[in-house]
Enzyme design. Structure first.
Site, PDB file in Angstrom:
ATOM      1  N   TYR A 144       4.650  -2.721  -3.030  1.00  0.00           N
ATOM      2  CA  TYR A 144       3.443  -1.831  -2.789  1.00  0.00           C
ATOM      3  C   TYR A 144       3.543  -0.576  -3.118  1.00  0.00           C
ATOM      4  O   TYR A 144       4.967   0.067  -3.053  1.00  0.00           O
ATOM      5  CB  TYR A 144       2.802  -2.084  -1.341  1.00  0.00           C
ATOM      6  CG  TYR A 144       3.539  -1.447  -0.102  1.00  0.00           C
ATOM      7  CD1 TYR A 144       3.001  -0.168   0.243  1.00  0.00           C
ATOM      8  CD2 TYR A 144       4.555  -1.920   0.288  1.00  0.00           C
ATOM      9  CE1 TYR A 144       3.827   0.540   1.055  1.00  0.00           C
ATOM     10  CE2 TYR A 144       5.231  -1.221   1.093  1.00  0.00           C
ATOM     11  CZ  TYR A 144       5.045  -0.063   1.786  1.00  0.00           C
ATOM     12  OH  TYR A 144       5.612   0.621   2.631  1.00  0.00           O
ATOM     13  N   CYS A 145       2.491   0.258  -3.568  1.00  0.00           N
ATOM     14  CA  CYS A 145       2.686   1.772  -3.578  1.00  0.00           C
ATOM     15  C   CYS A 145       1.630   2.545  -2.861  1.00  0.00           C
ATOM     16  O   CYS A 145       1.400   2.188  -1.790  1.00  0.00           O
ATOM     17  CB  CYS A 145       2.473   1.921  -5.120  1.00  0.00           C
ATOM     18  SG  CYS A 145       3.186   3.709  -5.610  1.00  0.00           S
ATOM     19  N   ARG A 146       0.786   3.210  -3.467  1.00  0.00           N
ATOM     20  CA  ARG A 146      -0.366   4.036  -2.812  1.00  0.00           C
ATOM     21  C   ARG A 146      -1.789   3.281  -2.809  1.00  0.00           C
ATOM     22  O   ARG A 146      -2.580   3.871  -2.439  1.00  0.00           O
ATOM     23  CB  ARG A 146      -0.648   5.206  -3.739  1.00  0.00           C
ATOM     24  CG  ARG A 146       0.771   6.159  -3.461  1.00  0.00           C
ATOM     25  CD  ARG A 146       0.240   7.514  -4.425  1.00  0.00           C
ATOM     26  NE  ARG A 146       1.831   8.363  -4.208  1.00  0.00           N
ATOM     27  CZ  ARG A 146       2.450   8.656  -5.321  1.00  0.00           C
ATOM     28  NH1 ARG A 146       2.262   8.111  -6.471  1.00  0.00           N
ATOM     29  NH2 ARG A 146       3.600   9.363  -4.946  1.00  0.00           N
ATOM     30  N   GLY A 147      -1.946   2.153  -3.132  1.00  0.00           N
ATOM     31  CA  GLY A 147      -3.092   1.434  -2.912  1.00  0.00           C
ATOM     32  C   GLY A 147      -3.663   0.889  -4.355  1.00  0.00           C
ATOM     33  O   GLY A 147      -2.940   0.887  -5.508  1.00  0.00           O
ATOM     34  N   CYS A 163      -3.065   2.906  -7.825  1.00  0.00           N
ATOM     35  CA  CYS A 163      -1.844   3.223  -8.293  1.00  0.00           C
ATOM     36  C   CYS A 163      -1.344   2.206  -8.975  1.00  0.00           C
ATOM     37  O   CYS A 163      -1.333   0.847  -8.568  1.00  0.00           O
ATOM     38  CB  CYS A 163      -0.877   3.510  -6.871  1.00  0.00           C
ATOM     39  SG  CYS A 163       0.804   3.815  -7.491  1.00  0.00           S
TER      40      CYS A 163
END
Length: 94
Positions: free
Chosen positions: A53-56, A59
């Site tokens: 996962y990252c920033r949503g 991203c």
């Protein structure tokens, strides 16, 4: 998805920079910043599903990282929600 992310047979990888990870991250996540992923593949388990996962949703790093990991032979899934969205999921009942 909540149950899957909390499972022992999943390795949860946060692709954000170390300072963002330090401020807040998903429970049990490891920090492997996206720009270090190629150099740190050996740290990731091949016997577990890797969830990145990252920033949503906006991203693209999580989707790109999933493709890279899959090409490297990992079983991988993408969590396209932010840490903030996760906190909302955790307060919901199963």
């Amino acid at each position: 998805m909540k149950t899957k992310l909390m499972a022992d047979d999943v390795c949860l990888i946060d692709l954000r920079p170390a300072d963002e990870f330090a401020s807040q991250h998903l429970p049990g996540a490891r920090n492997v910043p996206y720009d270090q992923l190629d150099q740190r593949l050996a740290e990731l388990p091949k016997d577990k599903e890797v969830v990145v996962y990252c920033r949503g949703r906006l991203c693209a790093y999580a989707n790109v990282a999933s493709q890279q990991l899959q090409a490297a032979g990992f079983k991988v899934a993408t969590f396209n929600q932010s840490v903030w969205e996760w906190s909302r999921v955790m307060t919901e009942t199963e």
